[in-house]
Design an enzyme around this catalytic site. Structure first.
Site, short mmCIF file in Angstrom:
data_model
loop_
_atom_site.label_atom_id
_atom_site.label_comp_id
_atom_site.label_asym_id
_atom_site.label_seq_id
_atom_site.Cartn_x
_atom_site.Cartn_y
_atom_site.Cartn_z
N CYS A 142 0.79 -1.24 0.00
CA CYS A 142 0.00 0.00 0.00
C CYS A 142 0.83 1.29 0.00
O CYS A 142 0.56 2.20 -0.79
CB CYS A 142 -0.90 0.06 1.23
N LYS A 181 3.30 1.79 -3.05
CA LYS A 181 2.41 1.86 -4.23
C LYS A 181 1.74 3.22 -4.32
O LYS A 181 1.73 3.86 -5.36
CB LYS A 181 1.40 0.72 -4.14
N TYR A 205 8.34 1.55 12.79
CA TYR A 205 7.71 0.33 13.30
C TYR A 205 8.60 -0.34 14.35
O TYR A 205 8.11 -0.84 15.36
CB TYR A 205 7.43 -0.64 12.14
N THR A 231 -5.17 -4.14 4.68
CA THR A 231 -4.43 -3.76 5.88
C THR A 231 -5.35 -3.36 7.05
O THR A 231 -5.19 -3.88 8.16
CB THR A 231 -3.46 -2.60 5.55
N HIS A 254 -20.40 23.24 -1.81
CA HIS A 254 -20.37 23.62 -3.22
C HIS A 254 -19.15 24.48 -3.51
O HIS A 254 -18.83 25.35 -2.71
CB HIS A 254 -21.65 24.39 -3.55
#
Ligand code: NDP
Length: 462
Positions: A47, A50, A98, A312, A437
């Site tokens: 993910c 990419k 991590y 994920t 809008h």
């Protein structure tokens, strides 16, 4: 018996890292092992890199359209090496984040492949470790059909490390998430892209109108769609056109690189599952119950290795629920209903809830609202790219049971609407919501006229 750990986790991807951190926060003594890099597919070769490549490739269209907004640009040029290297640097940074997260939570990392020796014992790189509870989160890996010459092809794993410059012609086999996402990336970066699919359109399983919309948009953008065909063998020529791709009916075309994106399979081999009695399902994934428990009482599994919904955020949810249930005294089952998802192809597609086809099969009468329009941003530049939106409403309850979109920022929009769908919002509540809008999103709250119901003949023809 005194165990080394209360919980040992095999595989430090999204599900494994989340479960181990949450369990440790609840006071458990937690160990985790990983044989490659902490972060798993999502962070290391999925993910995250990419999406960065998608951003990189989209500049091509932005530059083209900028002139209509008064900008003068030198003809823009793209070099693959800086993009590739910057993306990989970001992956390194996230890998370090991590590692720090695990360390900060007090989770002990053992580098190496974990193998179950018995129901409480794991071997990692020659070290024997015992744990009261074990969680398997070994993810999945790309699978290619074993045709002659398949070894010449790459998968998405290798796509992030291609040498510079990118090949002029790239052929992608498959029509799922990965195939269409990489088609957009390589096409945006200037490659000639062919997609080879055995069906008539890409993205089987998604709402039929949406997949048709994406298929036609890819074609219109210049991606060559080789439909209803397969590759029977790949021949390396050693010449200027490196590969010949032969089809079963005797056709042949040449390409510079072949990438297979023909699905992923769960990583269940070589970790001792059979030895300890963990059963697999027919698809080769670990069979689990609604608590993510395997057929062995003290062993659980979450994420792609269980092949439920291979995303994920779903692995994160499953890992978190497991840890809260087993270590936090907060029993929670993962809820796999109304999970929103997106395909980062160009144009982007996202959805939450049922497709029209699923709703027709499982619910009674429906009201379907659909809208296709040219986004304001493209009007000045004359870009021929339309946006498509669709709402599926159960007539009996007025509940919105499906939201679908193909177009810019579809994922961002659908994420917000997913809250409404999950909360059971009705079409009347959508209608009572005032739009912002001018946005594309306001269309979702201003679609007033349902499409005529299909006739019986049309339904039969589907
Ligand atoms: P998918 O399962 O999405 O698609 C596989 C594709 O390959 C299909 O088009 C399928 O065709 C085709 N195929 C399968 N076997 C063969 C074969 N033998 N010959 C020719 N074609 C074949 O797989 P992906 O690899 O694209 O992605 C794997 C998973 O990763 C996804 O299911 C998703 O869960 C996850 N993912 C999610 C992303 C996201 O959330 N944005 C991004 C990338 C991946 P057919 O339809 O005919 O079966």
């Amino acid at each position: 018996m005194a165990f080394d750990y209360d919980l040992f986790v095999i595989g430090a991807g999204s599900g494994g890292v989340r479960a181990s951190r949450v369990a440790a926060t609840h006071g458990a003594r937690v160990g985790i092992c990983e044989d490659y890099r902490v972060g798993g597919t999502c962070v290391i070769r999925g993910c995250v890199p990419k999406k960065l490549l998608v951003y990189g490739s989209k500049y091509a269209h932005e530059f083209e359209d900028a002139a209509a907004y008064g900008w003068t640009l030198e003809p823009p040029k793209h070099a693959w090496a800086p993009l590739r290297d910057n993306v990989n640097k970001e992956v390194d940074r996230l890998n370090a984040v991590y590692l720090r997260l695990l360390d900060g939570a007090g989770v002990k990392l053992h580098m190496g492949r974990g193998r179950l020796m018995d129901r409480h014992t794991i071997e990692v790189g020659g070290e024997t470790i015992t744990a009261e509870k074990i969680l398997v989160c070994t993810g999945g890996r790309p699978e290619m059909p074993p045709i002659p010459g398949h070894a010449f092809a790459i998968t998405s794993n290798e796509a992030f490390h291609l040498p510079d410059p990118l090949p002029k012609r790239i052929t992608i086999v498959g029509g799922g998430y990965i195939a269409v996402e990489f088609a957009g990336i390589f096409h945006g970066l200037g490659c000639e892209v062919d997609i080879v699919i055995r069906r008539d359109r890409v993205l089987r399983g998604f709402d039929e109108e949406c997949r048709t919309f994406v298929h036609e948009a890819l074609k219109a953008s210049g991606v060559r769609m080789r439909t209803e065909t397969e590759i029977a063998r790949i021949v390396a020529t050693g010449g200027k056109a490196p590969f010949q791709l032969h089809t079963p009916l005797g056709g042949m075309f040449e390409t510079d690189l072949v990438m297979y994106a023909t699905g992923r399979v769960p990583n269940t081999a070589g970790i001792g599952l059979e030895k300890v009695g963990v059963q697999l399902d027919k698809a080769g994934a670990i069979a689990v119950d609604e608590w993510s428990r395997t057929t062995v009482e003290n062993i659980w599994a979450v994420g792609d290795v269980t092949n439920r919904i291979n995303l994920t955020p779903v692995a994160l949810m499953e890992g978190h629920c497991f840890a809260d249930t087993e270590f936090g005294n907060k029993p929670r089952k993962a809820d796999h209903r109304d999970v929103a998802s997106a395909v980062f192809c160009q144009p982007e597609m996202a959805n939450v809830g049922l497709t029209e086809e699923e709703a027709r099969r499982t619910l009674g009468e429906l009201r379907v609202y659909a809208s296709a329009f040219t986004p304001m941003k493209y009007t000045l530049a004359g870009r021929k790219q339309r946006t498509f939106m669709k709402l599926i409403v159960e007539a009996a309850t007025d509940r919105v049971v499906g939201c679908h979109m193909v177009g810019d920022d579809a994922a961002e929009l659908i994420q917000g609407l997913a809250v409404a769908v999950k909360a059971g919002a009705t079409k009347a509540q959508f209608d009572a919501t005032v739009g912002i809008h001018p946005t594309a999103g306001e269309e979702f709250v201003t679609m007033r006229t349902p499409r005529p119901e299909p006739t019986e003949n049309q339904v039969a023809a589907e």
